[in-house]
Design a protein around this motif. Structure first.
Motif, PDB file in Angstrom:
ATOM      1  N   LEU A  36       0.827  -1.208   0.000  1.00 16.53           N
ATOM      2  CA  LEU A  36       0.000   0.000   0.000  1.00 16.53           C
ATOM      3  C   LEU A  36       0.862   1.258   0.000  1.00 16.53           C
ATOM      4  O   LEU A  36       2.031   1.237   0.415  1.00 16.53           O
ATOM      5  CB  LEU A  36      -0.916  -0.003   1.232  1.00 16.53           C
ATOM      6  N   LYS A  37       0.266   2.343  -0.443  1.00 14.33           N
ATOM      7  CA  LYS A  37       0.952   3.633  -0.405  1.00 14.33           C
ATOM      8  C   LYS A  37       0.997   4.110   1.034  1.00 14.33           C
ATOM      9  O   LYS A  37      -0.038   4.186   1.713  1.00 14.33           O
ATOM     10  CB  LYS A  37       0.210   4.651  -1.274  1.00 14.33           C
ATOM     11  N   THR A  38       2.202   4.418   1.529  1.00 15.11           N
ATOM     12  CA  THR A  38       2.353   4.799   2.933  1.00 15.11           C
ATOM     13  C   THR A  38       3.003   6.166   3.061  1.00 15.11           C
ATOM     14  O   THR A  38       3.672   6.653   2.142  1.00 15.11           O
ATOM     15  CB  THR A  38       3.189   3.769   3.700  1.00 15.11           C
ATOM     16  N   ASP A  39       2.803   6.750   4.231  1.00  8.88           N
ATOM     17  CA  ASP A  39       3.388   8.045   4.560  1.00  8.88           C
ATOM     18  C   ASP A  39       3.858   7.967   6.002  1.00  8.88           C
ATOM     19  O   ASP A  39       3.050   7.802   6.912  1.00  8.88           O
ATOM     20  CB  ASP A  39       2.351   9.155   4.386  1.00  8.88           C
ATOM     21  N   GLU A  40       5.175   8.069   6.224  1.00  6.40           N
ATOM     22  CA  GLU A  40       5.730   7.886   7.565  1.00  6.40           C
ATOM     23  C   GLU A  40       5.670   9.158   8.398  1.00  6.40           C
ATOM     24  O   GLU A  40       5.807  10.268   7.882  1.00  6.40           O
ATOM     25  CB  GLU A  40       7.197   7.440   7.482  1.00  6.40           C
ATOM     26  N   THR A  41       5.519   8.950   9.705  1.00  9.13           N
ATOM     27  CA  THR A  41       5.628  10.043  10.656  1.00  9.13           C
ATOM     28  C   THR A  41       6.395   9.546  11.869  1.00  9.13           C
ATOM     29  O   THR A  41       6.831   8.393  11.908  1.00  9.13           O
ATOM     30  CB  THR A  41       4.239  10.587  11.043  1.00  9.13           C
ATOM     31  N   LEU A  42       6.547  10.408  12.877  1.00  9.64           N
ATOM     32  CA  LEU A  42       7.438  10.076  13.987  1.00  9.64           C
ATOM     33  C   LEU A  42       6.745   9.459  15.186  1.00  9.64           C
ATOM     34  O   LEU A  42       7.421   8.932  16.075  1.00  9.64           O
ATOM     35  CB  LEU A  42       8.206  11.335  14.437  1.00  9.64           C
ATOM     36  N   SER A  43       5.415   9.529  15.265  1.00 12.85           N
ATOM     37  CA  SER A  43       4.728   9.011  16.439  1.00 12.85           C
ATOM     38  C   SER A  43       3.284   8.680  16.108  1.00 12.85           C
ATOM     39  O   SER A  43       2.738   9.160  15.099  1.00 12.85           O
ATOM     40  CB  SER A  43       4.756  10.035  17.585  1.00 12.85           C
ATOM     41  N   ASP A  44       2.664   7.881  16.963  1.00 11.26           N
ATOM     42  CA  ASP A  44       1.249   7.566  16.789  1.00 11.26           C
ATOM     43  C   ASP A  44       0.392   8.821  16.916  1.00 11.26           C
ATOM     44  O   ASP A  44      -0.606   8.977  16.198  1.00 11.26           O
ATOM     45  CB  ASP A  44       0.810   6.534  17.832  1.00 11.26           C
ATOM     46  N   ALA A  45       0.759   9.704  17.831  1.00 10.86           N
ATOM     47  CA  ALA A  45      -0.021  10.939  18.025  1.00 10.86           C
ATOM     48  C   ALA A  45      -0.009  11.791  16.762  1.00 10.86           C
ATOM     49  O   ALA A  45      -1.048  12.308  16.329  1.00 10.86           O
ATOM     50  CB  ALA A  45       0.529  11.727  19.214  1.00 10.86           C
ATOM     51  N   SER A  46       1.158  11.944  16.146  1.00  6.50           N
ATOM     52  CA  SER A  46       1.223  12.757  14.931  1.00  6.50           C
ATOM     53  C   SER A  46       0.521  12.053  13.773  1.00  6.50           C
ATOM     54  O   SER A  46      -0.037  12.711  12.882  1.00  6.50           O
ATOM     55  CB  SER A  46       2.676  13.081  14.568  1.00  6.50           C
ATOM     56  N   ASN A  47       0.503  10.730  13.788  1.00  7.40           N
ATOM     57  CA  ASN A  47      -0.206   9.987  12.759  1.00  7.40           C
ATOM     58  C   ASN A  47      -1.711  10.281  12.824  1.00  7.40           C
ATOM     59  O   ASN A  47      -2.362  10.506  11.791  1.00  7.40           O
ATOM     60  CB  ASN A  47       0.055   8.490  12.935  1.00  7.40           C
ATOM     61  N   LEU A  48      -2.273  10.284  14.025  1.00  4.88           N
ATOM     62  CA  LEU A  48      -3.694  10.604  14.180  1.00  4.88           C
ATOM     63  C   LEU A  48      -3.973  12.056  13.793  1.00  4.88           C
ATOM     64  O   LEU A  48      -5.015  12.358  13.185  1.00  4.88           O
ATOM     65  CB  LEU A  48      -4.132  10.353  15.628  1.00  4.88           C
ATOM     66  N   ALA A  49      -3.066  12.965  14.135  1.00  6.06           N
ATOM     67  CA  ALA A  49      -3.253  14.373  13.777  1.00  6.06           C
ATOM     68  C   ALA A  49      -3.239  14.562  12.264  1.00  6.06           C
ATOM     69  O   ALA A  49      -4.038  15.333  11.708  1.00  6.06           O
ATOM     70  CB  ALA A  49      -2.159  15.216  14.424  1.00  6.06           C
ATOM     71  N   LYS A  50      -2.357  13.852  11.568  1.00  5.41           N
ATOM     72  CA  LYS A  50      -2.316  13.932  10.110  1.00  5.41           C
ATOM     73  C   LYS A  50      -3.594  13.379   9.491  1.00  5.41           C
ATOM     74  O   LYS A  50      -4.078  13.891   8.487  1.00  5.41           O
ATOM     75  CB  LYS A  50      -1.098  13.181   9.581  1.00  5.41           C
ATOM     76  N   LEU A  51      -4.129  12.331  10.100  1.00  4.41           N
ATOM     77  CA  LEU A  51      -5.383  11.758   9.604  1.00  4.41           C
ATOM     78  C   LEU A  51      -6.519  12.767   9.742  1.00  4.41           C
ATOM     79  O   LEU A  51      -7.288  12.989   8.791  1.00  4.41           O
ATOM     80  CB  LEU A  51      -5.709  10.480  10.374  1.00  4.41           C
ATOM     81  N   ALA A  52      -6.621  13.384  10.903  1.00  3.95           N
ATOM     82  CA  ALA A  52      -7.691  14.365  11.132  1.00  3.95           C
ATOM     83  C   ALA A  52      -7.561  15.563  10.204  1.00  3.95           C
ATOM     84  O   ALA A  52      -8.567  16.160   9.799  1.00  3.95           O
ATOM     85  CB  ALA A  52      -7.678  14.822  12.589  1.00  3.95           C
ATOM     86  N   ALA A  53      -6.316  15.904   9.825  1.00  9.42           N
ATOM     87  CA  ALA A  53      -6.057  17.062   8.960  1.00  9.42           C
ATOM     88  C   ALA A  53      -6.139  16.714   7.475  1.00  9.42           C
ATOM     89  O   ALA A  53      -5.800  17.549   6.632  1.00  9.42           O
ATOM     90  CB  ALA A  53      -4.696  17.654   9.285  1.00  9.42           C
ATOM     91  N   HIS A  54      -6.568  15.485   7.135  1.00 11.15           N
ATOM     92  CA  HIS A  54      -6.729  15.045   5.745  1.00 11.15           C
ATOM     93  C   HIS A  54      -5.397  14.921   4.998  1.00 11.15           C
ATOM     94  O   HIS A  54      -5.384  14.936   3.769  1.00 11.15           O
ATOM     95  CB  HIS A  54      -7.666  15.989   4.975  1.00 11.15           C
ATOM     96  N   HIS A  55      -4.297  14.771   5.708  1.00  9.19           N
ATOM     97  CA  HIS A  55      -3.015  14.567   5.033  1.00  9.19           C
ATOM     98  C   HIS A  55      -2.817  13.108   4.641  1.00  9.19           C
ATOM     99  O   HIS A  55      -1.982  12.807   3.768  1.00  9.19           O
ATOM    100  CB  HIS A  55      -1.861  15.024   5.931  1.00  9.19           C
ATOM    101  N   ILE A  56      -3.503  12.206   5.305  1.00  5.86           N
ATOM    102  CA  ILE A  56      -3.504  10.786   4.973  1.00  5.86           C
ATOM    103  C   ILE A  56      -4.957  10.307   5.031  1.00  5.86           C
ATOM    104  O   ILE A  56      -5.835  11.006   5.564  1.00  5.86           O
ATOM    105  CB  ILE A  56      -2.633   9.955   5.942  1.00  5.86           C
ATOM    106  N   ASP A  57      -5.202   9.118   4.507  1.00  8.98           N
ATOM    107  CA  ASP A  57      -6.566   8.579   4.496  1.00  8.98           C
ATOM    108  C   ASP A  57      -6.836   7.616   5.643  1.00  8.98           C
ATOM    109  O   ASP A  57      -7.972   7.473   6.093  1.00  8.98           O
ATOM    110  CB  ASP A  57      -6.830   7.863   3.164  1.00  8.98           C
ATOM    111  N   LEU A  58      -5.781   6.935   6.088  1.00 12.77           N
ATOM    112  CA  LEU A  58      -5.896   5.949   7.158  1.00 12.77           C
ATOM    113  C   LEU A  58      -4.649   6.022   8.022  1.00 12.77           C
ATOM    114  O   LEU A  58      -3.560   6.357   7.529  1.00 12.77           O
ATOM    115  CB  LEU A  58      -6.026   4.529   6.594  1.00 12.77           C
ATOM    116  N   ALA A  59      -4.795   5.687   9.286  1.00 11.86           N
ATOM    117  CA  ALA A  59      -3.648   5.599  10.185  1.00 11.86           C
ATOM    118  C   ALA A  59      -3.536   4.168  10.689  1.00 11.86           C
ATOM    119  O   ALA A  59      -4.496   3.626  11.239  1.00 11.86           O
ATOM    120  CB  ALA A  59      -3.807   6.563  11.357  1.00 11.86           C
ATOM    121  N   LEU A  60      -2.380   3.550  10.469  1.00 13.54           N
ATOM    122  CA  LEU A  60      -2.126   2.212  10.995  1.00 13.54           C
ATOM    123  C   LEU A  60      -1.657   2.343  12.431  1.00 13.54           C
ATOM    124  O   LEU A  60      -0.636   2.986  12.705  1.00 13.54           O
ATOM    125  CB  LEU A  60      -1.060   1.509  10.151  1.00 13.54           C
ATOM    126  N   ILE A  61      -2.402   1.703  13.375  1.00  9.06           N
ATOM    127  CA  ILE A  61      -2.136   1.949  14.786  1.00  9.06           C
ATOM    128  C   ILE A  61      -2.732   0.834  15.629  1.00  9.06           C
ATOM    129  O   ILE A  61      -3.681   0.162  15.212  1.00  9.06           O
ATOM    130  CB  ILE A  61      -2.735   3.325  15.197  1.00  9.06           C
TER     131      ILE A  61
END
Length: 245
Positions: free
Chosen positions: A148-173
């Motif tokens: 799958l197409k992925t986009d890395e970040t540094l933490s689970d918290a920032s992953n959820l924030a990116k999801l809420a901001a529409h920068h990604i479509d799903l957060a693996l967590i």
């Protein structure tokens, strides 16, 4: 000394010896992985609290040492500590540790934005979407094989924030980690995000006791018996419910 006093003394000595042996303190490794393990949480994290309560019922005081995960595994593996909380089974680890019965499950999967019509039966169904992952995490083989197409970040918290901001479509967590964050530091996002079933993978969590410890088998057996009493009387279920696991 009269014979009856001698007999009483022997009985008392045997009792105190048995109590001392049963009460031998254990030193267990854990790491920073809330809500499962964390020195910043009042109960040390739900996994630590479950292990501590089971050993309390079995008569063992427990001291928990919080270490970076790789170091925690090494020190427990080498027998410098008695064991480790929160271990998933692998063939390599099974050679070094005796594993307890599982006491909770880690559900690794996706969070999405609430109201969005993303559904999937196989991971291939998610090809059109960008999935947020965390740098340094070891993802499941099934996820890696899906390509799958992925986009890395540094933490689970920032992953959820990116999801809420529409920068990604799903957060693996991990679902428990996400619930902890959305009930705490990321509470402002809680109404915007939701779990997308099913989980990609479910990992049962165990206590691991180093095989280098001479009483490893007894300690695992004592732990398992006490854990079963926690299942039977509802204590385990209530602890997991409170932790939103």
């Amino acid at each position: 000394m009269p014979l009856w006093q001698q007999a009483c003394t022997l009985v008392l000595s045997a009792f105190l010896c048995a109590a001392a042996c049963a009460g031998e303190a254990l030193t267990l490794a854990a790491s920073e992985y809330p809500p499962y393990m964390s020195p910043r949480m009042d109960n040390g994290g739900v996994a630590v609290a479950i292990v501590r309560e089971a050993f309390r019922r079995a008569g063992y005081p427990v001291r928990t040492v919080y270490l970076p995960w790789a170091r925690a595994v090494i020190e427990a593996h080498d027998g410098r500590l008695d064991g480790i909380v929160g271990l998933w089974t692998t063939p390599e680890r099974q050679r070094a540790f005796l594993f307890s019965q599982p006491f909770l499950d880690n559900h690794i999967g996706f969070f999405k934005r609430g109201g969005e019509a993303i559904r999937y039966r196989t991971l291939a169904d998610l090809k059109p979407y960008t999935v947020g992952t965390v740098r340094g995490y070891a993802n499941s083989e099934a996820f890696e094989r899906a390509g799958l197409k992925t986009d890395e970040t540094l933490s689970d918290a920032s992953n959820l924030a990116k999801l809420a901001a529409h920068h990604i479509d799903l957060a693996l967590i991990d679902r428990g980690v996400a619930n902890y964050l959305l009930n705490g530091s990321q509470a402002a996002l809680a109404s915007k995000l939701e779990w997308l079933p099913p989980a990609v993978v479910v990992y049962p969590m165990h206590l691991g006791i180093s095989k280098r410890q001479p009483l490893a088998e007894k300690r695992i057996a004592d732990f398992n018996r006490a854990l079963e009493t926690m299942r039977q009387d509802g204590t385990l279920g209530e602890m997991l419910k409170q932790a939103r696991i």
